[in-house]
Design a protein around this motif. Structure first.
Motif, PDB file in Angstrom:
ATOM      1  N   ASN A 426       0.804  -1.226   0.000  1.00  0.00           N
ATOM      2  CA  ASN A 426       0.000   0.000   0.000  1.00  0.00           C
ATOM      3  C   ASN A 426       0.834   1.271   0.000  1.00  0.00           C
ATOM      4  N   ARG A 427       2.114   1.161   0.304  1.00  0.00           N
ATOM      5  CA  ARG A 427       2.963   2.355   0.304  1.00  0.00           C
ATOM      6  C   ARG A 427       2.966   3.039  -1.059  1.00  0.00           C
ATOM      7  N   ALA A 428       2.813   2.242  -2.112  1.00  0.00           N
ATOM      8  CA  ALA A 428       2.878   2.790  -3.470  1.00  0.00           C
ATOM      9  C   ALA A 428       1.698   3.708  -3.779  1.00  0.00           C
ATOM     10  N   ASP A 429       0.582   3.520  -3.087  1.00  0.00           N
ATOM     11  CA  ASP A 429      -0.609   4.360  -3.301  1.00  0.00           C
ATOM     12  C   ASP A 429      -0.686   5.379  -2.173  1.00  0.00           C
ATOM     13  N   ARG A 430      -0.144   6.555  -2.420  1.00  0.00           N
ATOM     14  CA  ARG A 430      -0.039   7.568  -1.359  1.00  0.00           C
ATOM     15  C   ARG A 430      -1.388   8.142  -0.962  1.00  0.00           C
ATOM     16  N   SER A 431      -2.415   7.908  -1.739  1.00  0.00           N
ATOM     17  CA  SER A 431      -3.745   8.384  -1.364  1.00  0.00           C
ATOM     18  C   SER A 431      -4.302   7.589  -0.185  1.00  0.00           C
ATOM     19  N   LYS A 432      -3.692   6.438   0.143  1.00  0.00           N
ATOM     20  CA  LYS A 432      -4.202   5.569   1.201  1.00  0.00           C
ATOM     21  C   LYS A 432      -3.617   5.879   2.577  1.00  0.00           C
ATOM     22  N   TRP A 433      -2.618   6.742   2.632  1.00  0.00           N
ATOM     23  CA  TRP A 433      -1.971   6.941   3.925  1.00  0.00           C
ATOM     24  C   TRP A 433      -1.316   8.319   4.050  1.00  0.00           C
ATOM     25  N   ASP A 434      -1.204   8.748   5.295  1.00  0.00           N
ATOM     26  CA  ASP A 434      -0.444   9.958   5.629  1.00  0.00           C
ATOM     27  C   ASP A 434       0.861   9.605   6.330  1.00  0.00           C
ATOM     28  N   ALA A 435       0.827   8.491   7.040  1.00  0.00           N
ATOM     29  CA  ALA A 435       2.011   8.008   7.756  1.00  0.00           C
ATOM     30  C   ALA A 435       1.820   6.530   8.033  1.00  0.00           C
ATOM     31  N   PHE A 436       2.908   5.829   8.373  1.00  0.00           N
ATOM     32  CA  PHE A 436       2.782   4.433   8.798  1.00  0.00           C
ATOM     33  C   PHE A 436       3.898   4.084   9.770  1.00  0.00           C
ATOM     34  N   THR A 437       3.616   3.112  10.636  1.00  0.00           N
ATOM     35  CA  THR A 437       4.602   2.659  11.613  1.00  0.00           C
ATOM     36  C   THR A 437       5.562   1.675  10.954  1.00  0.00           C
ATOM     37  N   SER A 438       6.811   1.726  11.405  1.00  0.00           N
ATOM     38  CA  SER A 438       7.821   0.824  10.858  1.00  0.00           C
ATOM     39  C   SER A 438       8.954   0.710  11.872  1.00  0.00           C
ATOM     40  N   SER A 439      10.047   0.128  11.446  1.00  0.00           N
ATOM     41  CA  SER A 439      11.238   0.030  12.300  1.00  0.00           C
ATOM     42  C   SER A 439      12.475   0.043  11.422  1.00  0.00           C
ATOM     43  N   PHE A 440      13.618   0.303  12.050  1.00  0.00           N
ATOM     44  CA  PHE A 440      14.857   0.473  11.302  1.00  0.00           C
ATOM     45  C   PHE A 440      16.015  -0.209  12.024  1.00  0.00           C
ATOM     46  N   PRO A 441      16.873  -0.897  11.275  1.00  0.00           N
ATOM     47  CA  PRO A 441      18.074  -1.468  11.890  1.00  0.00           C
ATOM     48  C   PRO A 441      19.127  -0.384  12.076  1.00  0.00           C
ATOM     49  N   PHE A 442      20.006  -0.589  13.021  1.00  0.00           N
ATOM     50  CA  PHE A 442      21.153   0.301  13.130  1.00  0.00           C
ATOM     51  C   PHE A 442      22.148  -0.044  12.027  1.00  0.00           C
ATOM     52  N   VAL A 443      22.843   0.968  11.546  1.00  0.00           N
ATOM     53  CA  VAL A 443      23.702   0.795  10.372  1.00  0.00           C
ATOM     54  C   VAL A 443      25.153   1.073  10.714  1.00  0.00           C
ATOM     55  N   GLY A 444      26.032   0.792   9.762  1.00  0.00           N
ATOM     56  CA  GLY A 444      27.460   0.902  10.007  1.00  0.00           C
ATOM     57  C   GLY A 444      28.008   2.309   9.923  1.00  0.00           C
ATOM     58  N   GLN A 445      27.390   3.139   9.101  1.00  0.00           N
ATOM     59  CA  GLN A 445      27.813   4.536   8.970  1.00  0.00           C
ATOM     60  C   GLN A 445      26.598   5.367   8.557  1.00  0.00           C
ATOM     61  N   PRO A 446      26.611   6.680   8.822  1.00  0.00           N
ATOM     62  CA  PRO A 446      25.396   7.501   8.666  1.00  0.00           C
ATOM     63  C   PRO A 446      24.751   7.450   7.290  1.00  0.00           C
ATOM     64  N   GLY A 447      25.560   7.350   6.231  1.00  0.00           N
ATOM     65  CA  GLY A 447      25.018   7.351   4.876  1.00  0.00           C
ATOM     66  C   GLY A 447      24.172   6.136   4.556  1.00  0.00           C
ATOM     67  N   GLN A 448      24.229   5.104   5.415  1.00  0.00           N
ATOM     68  CA  GLN A 448      23.407   3.915   5.202  1.00  0.00           C
ATOM     69  C   GLN A 448      21.988   4.072   5.765  1.00  0.00           C
ATOM     70  N   THR A 449      21.708   5.202   6.419  1.00  0.00           N
ATOM     71  CA  THR A 449      20.355   5.461   6.919  1.00  0.00           C
ATOM     72  C   THR A 449      19.466   5.754   5.726  1.00  0.00           C
ATOM     73  N   LEU A 450      18.627   4.807   5.366  1.00  0.00           N
ATOM     74  CA  LEU A 450      17.960   4.820   4.060  1.00  0.00           C
ATOM     75  C   LEU A 450      17.088   6.039   3.828  1.00  0.00           C
ATOM     76  N   PHE A 451      16.425   6.544   4.865  1.00  0.00           N
ATOM     77  CA  PHE A 451      15.455   7.607   4.633  1.00  0.00           C
ATOM     78  C   PHE A 451      16.082   8.996   4.528  1.00  0.00           C
ATOM     79  N   LEU A 452      17.404   9.108   4.696  1.00  0.00           N
ATOM     80  CA  LEU A 452      18.031  10.427   4.653  1.00  0.00           C
ATOM     81  C   LEU A 452      18.489  10.839   3.256  1.00  0.00           C
ATOM     82  N   TYR A 453      19.026   9.891   2.500  1.00  0.00           N
ATOM     83  CA  TYR A 453      19.668  10.236   1.230  1.00  0.00           C
ATOM     84  C   TYR A 453      18.663  10.084   0.092  1.00  0.00           C
TER      85      TYR A 453
END
Length: 533
Positions: A426-453
């Motif tokens: 459902n993420r692909a259809d943005r009309s269905k949501w304003d936000a959603f809950t999720s989780s994130f693994p810790f990464v090896g270096q800052p650039g690996q934080t997927l939602f930043l870059y």
């Protein structure tokens, strides 16, 4: 009924005959008892060399370059190895490489290789490393970012040279990160056959070799008798590995109560990700050892930053100001010992990267400020739709607490509850949501934080040229000090823009039998160099 005369006749049976019968019986019983003790002893000895682990998810694949799943990373660490690895302090050490040689200008990395054989008997050569890193650079998200502008050369069979267009402070972290499409080394022959498709043979150089995957049941690995240890004392994923087990069975048990019952009954020696409501009970069970995997990951709320109400960062700040992160994390964890409040996107244990920059905006619940910001963002009583799932109880509990807290500032929230695969679709259809809950693994270096870059095209849609610039500074800084300074600016900007709200660090509860304790890195349990009482 037996008559009295018959009974007297039986009593008069020869004592000698009775003694003979008794002797035969006792000899027989002793023989059976001896056999039984021998069988039990053999069973215990065999079981002592076999580890049965209950894991909580089915890996989509065990191809380490393809799968981003933590479940893949868990098993991949046993089968495969990287050029360099993290020790217990999250510092990079040589692994398949004998040493790490960096040129003065920081643009050339030379890795002499150890004398190592793959599980199929082939000798590791520079051609295998070159093929592995080039494939990783094509099909892995992290690999593409790392290998951009990097050439891999194999001047001889035992030397690999990476030449960079610019110096990089993050290259070694990228090569060492053990999960999420990691840079593991496989035989060139297998990679040539697979191309960019999933590999058909799971052959590595690790301490355990792949035996069998019984779909939806277990994955079996066995001790690699010809394993060659890296130099140095064992620490994290680096250094020497002492193997207490000949065989490890990773049993796929998605239901937490089934994992717990299997642990209590002795069916499993180790069980991952147990529910924390059983923590106090398990602590008082003399047969069970509890282990806190700290930290495991961080739960968050992902906004649609491309369209709708939360495309305005003021709206995202308003929602953050309305929330009490401590209550949210307690709802997610279910126990005070299984979370910590922390604004850092890198964990405290990663000393060279950790910062609390932006903490002035973290967990600052202020009802009046929230109402003011919602009004400034143009909120007019509309219903906000948040997607969540009961497949992961911590996500659902997070959403429930958020809904309750937002109601107190006059914001209407509708929770749309889906199974996890449907939510992802459902993420692909943005009309269905304003936000959603999720989780994130810790990464090896800052650039690996997927939602930043922005190049990662994360589902939040977040794209900030300023953030991209800071992350480029992190990657291409001349020194670690310069890289860290750029990262502090990036994290401070993150808390201003908040494309995703990080609520805190969530720990996992694991349980084991027979006093078994294990170390972990990035939330992955390590089943060698264990303490077994």
């Amino acid at each position: 009924m037996i008559g009295e005369g018959s009974l007297l006749m039986k009593i008069r049976i020869s004592k000698l005959f009775l003694l003979a019968l008794l002797s035969i019986f006792m000899l027989s019983a002793c023989s059976e008892e001896s056999s039984s003790e021998s069988a039990n002893s053999t069973k215990e000895k065999a079981d002592d060399k076999t580890l049965d682990v209950a894991i909580d998810a089915t890996p989509p694949s065990l191809d380490p370059h393809v799968s981003t799943a933590v479940a893949t990373g868990q098993i991949a660490t046993a089968i495969f190895e990287t050029l360099v690895s993290y020790d217990e302090n999250y510092e990079v050490q040589p692994s398949l490489a004998k040493s790490i040689e960096v040129s003065e200008d920081g643009k050339t990395y030379t890795f002499p290789l150890r004398d190592v054989t793959f599980h199929n008997g082939d000798t590791l050569t520079s051609a295998d490393v070159k093929a592995s890193l080039e494939r990783w650079g094509r099909i892995s998200l992290f690999g593409r970012a790392t290998m951009k502008g990097v050439t891999v050369e194999a001047p001889d069979e035992k030397t690999v040279v990476l030449t960079l267009e610019k110096p990089s402070t993050t290259l070694l972290d990228d090569l060492a990160y053990p999960t999420g499409q990691a840079a593991y080394i496989l035989p060139k022959s297998i990679l040539d056959e697979a191309g960019d498709d999933v590999v058909k043979e799971l052959v590595g150089t690790g301490p355990y070799k792949f035996v069998e995957w019984a779909q939806d049941q277990y994955i079996h690995v066995e001790k690699y008798e010809d394993y060659q240890n890296p130099a140095g004392e064992g620490s994290g994923l680096a250094g020497a590995k002492t193997l207490a087990y000949d065989d490890i069975f990773y049993h796929i048990v998605v239901d937490a109560s089934t994992r717990l019952n299997g642990l209590l009954s002795g069916e499993y020696d180790y069980a991952k990700s147990l529910t924390t409501d059983k923590y106090d009970e398990l602590k008082n069970n003399k047969d069970i050892t509890t282990t806190t995997i700290e930290p495991g990951m961080y739960p968050g709320l992902i906004f649609d930053t491309t369209e709708g109400f939360f495309s305005d960062p003021v709206a995202r700040q308003a929602l953050s100001a309305a929330l009490n992160f401590d209550e949210i994390m307690f709802g997610a964890a279910g126990h005070k010992d299984f979370y910590r409040l922390d604004p850092g996107l890198m964990m405290k244990e990663q000393k060279k990267w950790y910062t609390d920059a932006g903490s002035d905006l973290y967990n600052k619940q202020d009802t009046e400020r929230a109402k003011k910001l919602f009004k400034e963002a143009g909120y007019n009583g509309e219903t906000i739709t948040i997607m969540t799932t009961q497949d992961y109880p911590f996500m659902y509990n997070t959403a429930i607490v958020i809904q309750d807290q937002l109601a107190k500032v006059g914001v209407k929230v509708k929770l749309d509850v889906f199974d996890w695969p449907t939510l992802l679709a459902n993420r692909a259809d943005r009309s269905k949501w304003d936000a959603f809950t999720s989780s994130f693994p810790f990464v090896g270096q800052p650039g690996q934080t997927l939602f930043l870059y922005s190049a990662n095209k994360h589902s939040s849609g977040y794209a900030s040229p300023e953030m991209d610039g800071y992350l480029d500074e992190v990657r291409y800084a001349s020194t670690q000090e310069e890289a860290f300074a750029a990262w502090e600016k990036a994290q401070a900007l993150y808390w201003e823009d908040i494309p995703v709200i990080k609520f805190g660090d969530l720990n996992y509860l694991d349980g084991s039998r027979n006093g078994l304790t294990v170390d972990n890195l990035f939330g992955i349990e390590i089943f060698w160099n264990v303490d077994k009482k």
